[in-house]
Write a protein that holds these residues in place. Sequence first.
Motif, PDB file in Angstrom:
ATOM      1  N   TRP A  34      -0.710 -10.633 -10.697  1.00  0.00           N
ATOM      2  CA  TRP A  34       0.037 -10.054 -11.815  1.00  0.00           C
ATOM      3  C   TRP A  34      -0.883  -9.251 -12.746  1.00  0.00           C
ATOM      4  O   TRP A  34      -0.532  -8.162 -13.198  1.00  0.00           O
ATOM      5  N   SER A  51       4.754   6.759  -8.544  1.00  0.00           N
ATOM      6  CA  SER A  51       5.412   6.067  -9.653  1.00  0.00           C
ATOM      7  C   SER A  51       4.905   4.633  -9.746  1.00  0.00           C
ATOM      8  O   SER A  51       4.397   4.061  -8.775  1.00  0.00           O
ATOM      9  N   PHE A  52       5.074   4.044 -10.922  1.00  0.00           N
ATOM     10  CA  PHE A  52       4.591   2.682 -11.129  1.00  0.00           C
ATOM     11  C   PHE A  52       5.265   1.704 -10.178  1.00  0.00           C
ATOM     12  O   PHE A  52       4.599   0.864  -9.561  1.00  0.00           O
ATOM     13  N   ARG A  53       6.565   1.790 -10.020  1.00  0.00           N
ATOM     14  CA  ARG A  53       7.284   0.835  -9.160  1.00  0.00           C
ATOM     15  C   ARG A  53       6.858   0.959  -7.703  1.00  0.00           C
ATOM     16  O   ARG A  53       6.646  -0.041  -7.008  1.00  0.00           O
ATOM     17  N   ARG A  54       6.738   2.187  -7.219  1.00  0.00           N
ATOM     18  CA  ARG A  54       6.305   2.369  -5.835  1.00  0.00           C
ATOM     19  C   ARG A  54       4.864   1.904  -5.644  1.00  0.00           C
ATOM     20  O   ARG A  54       4.514   1.313  -4.612  1.00  0.00           O
ATOM     21  N   VAL A  56       3.321  -0.472  -7.309  1.00  0.00           N
ATOM     22  CA  VAL A  56       3.279  -1.934  -7.333  1.00  0.00           C
ATOM     23  C   VAL A  56       3.710  -2.512  -5.987  1.00  0.00           C
ATOM     24  O   VAL A  56       3.096  -3.451  -5.465  1.00  0.00           O
ATOM     25  N   ALA A  57       4.781  -1.955  -5.419  1.00  0.00           N
ATOM     26  CA  ALA A  57       5.230  -2.429  -4.107  1.00  0.00           C
ATOM     27  C   ALA A  57       4.160  -2.187  -3.036  1.00  0.00           C
ATOM     28  O   ALA A  57       3.895  -3.055  -2.192  1.00  0.00           O
ATOM     29  N   LEU A 245       3.984  -7.880  -7.496  1.00  0.00           N
ATOM     30  CA  LEU A 245       5.311  -7.295  -7.668  1.00  0.00           C
ATOM     31  C   LEU A 245       5.831  -7.457  -9.101  1.00  0.00           C
ATOM     32  O   LEU A 245       6.693  -6.690  -9.539  1.00  0.00           O
ATOM     33  N   GLY A 247       4.187  -6.810 -11.599  1.00  0.00           N
ATOM     34  CA  GLY A 247       3.690  -5.634 -12.316  1.00  0.00           C
ATOM     35  C   GLY A 247       2.724  -5.982 -13.429  1.00  0.00           C
ATOM     36  O   GLY A 247       2.623  -7.126 -13.864  1.00  0.00           O
ATOM     37  N   ARG A 249       2.049  -3.369 -16.235  1.00  0.00           N
ATOM     38  CA  ARG A 249       2.098  -2.032 -16.830  1.00  0.00           C
ATOM     39  C   ARG A 249       1.128  -1.873 -17.989  1.00  0.00           C
ATOM     40  O   ARG A 249       0.520  -0.818 -18.171  1.00  0.00           O
TER      41      ARG A 249
END
Length: 342
Positions: A34, A51-54, A56-57, A245, A247, A249
């Motif tokens: 984390w 992107s941040f979400r992509r 992280v995955a 996952l 994150g 940020r």
Amino acid sequence: MSLSMPAFFLALSQYPALLLFSLLLLAVILVNGWTDAPNAIATAVASGAISFRRAVAMAALCNLAGVSCAALWCPAVAMTVSGAADFGRNPHVACAALCAALCAVALWATAAWWFGIPTSESHALLAALAGAALALPGGWSNLRAGPWGRVLLGLALSLALGQRLGRRCARFLDSNPLPSAALRAGQIGSAAAMAFLHGAQDGQKFLGVFLLGSALSRGRWEPDVLDFPLWLILLCAMTMALGTLLGGRRIVEKIGRELVPLSPAAAFAADLGGGAALLACTLLGLPVSTTHTKTAAILGAGTALGGRASRSAARSILLTWLFTFPGCGALCFVLVRMWLLR
């Protein structure tokens, strides 16, 4: 030392302290994914390559792969960490000391995350293990010189290599500019490699501690033999991936945007330099921090291309690093002594 899943669950029913230790270690691995893994993707996100979400995955999958591959084929870091301290042969005392160490790491890492400061769970773990060993009878004699020599060498080498390689990669890319599409693809690929190497480094450390705690809770330990069962590798890897996952940020913002201005070329250079330094240290069996290595590479790459480091951001990170060893170690020392005196 091989540990099958049925034997492990049988041990959980026989040794309640082992259950507490296992839950605490999984919690620390989750927190590591984390709060520490976001460092691997910070530059690619900050420069807009992904992107941040992509990101992280992608980092979660690469962390899982890194833990698995390193544990199966290159467990030298795990040997260093698991042999760093002697916790004696009293299973109750040894397991309590390890539980105190894990509590100290979790508290330290969570506090750092709350303030958005990218601390190192690797160094927090080593500091806590040292604090626990020092609190036990025997004191300084419980620390083993060989593994700690490799720890200190890794600290110095990772910072120097990260900074130098980040700077050299930045200058090379500045002299040999890449097309924007190639640069973006390179950033994504290098961020994935950084996440893989983070898993390879940190996953080994936790696996070594897992086997150490399991053995000590049953009153035995074979310090020169590590045999990671596949089920344990997958458990630790998936726990770290799950933590990633969730994150991080705040840490991405601190490392990727606030520390030093990064062009796409500088961001790519930081990942290349940091990744090369991590790979070298992992192969040499030196336990190092992804956070320290990546930040050194960012500073090297960013300043090489004319960026100016933020003094406030650099100061907060530096102070956290300076206080991690004494702070986390002292916290664990106090926890162990409180338990021994109760």
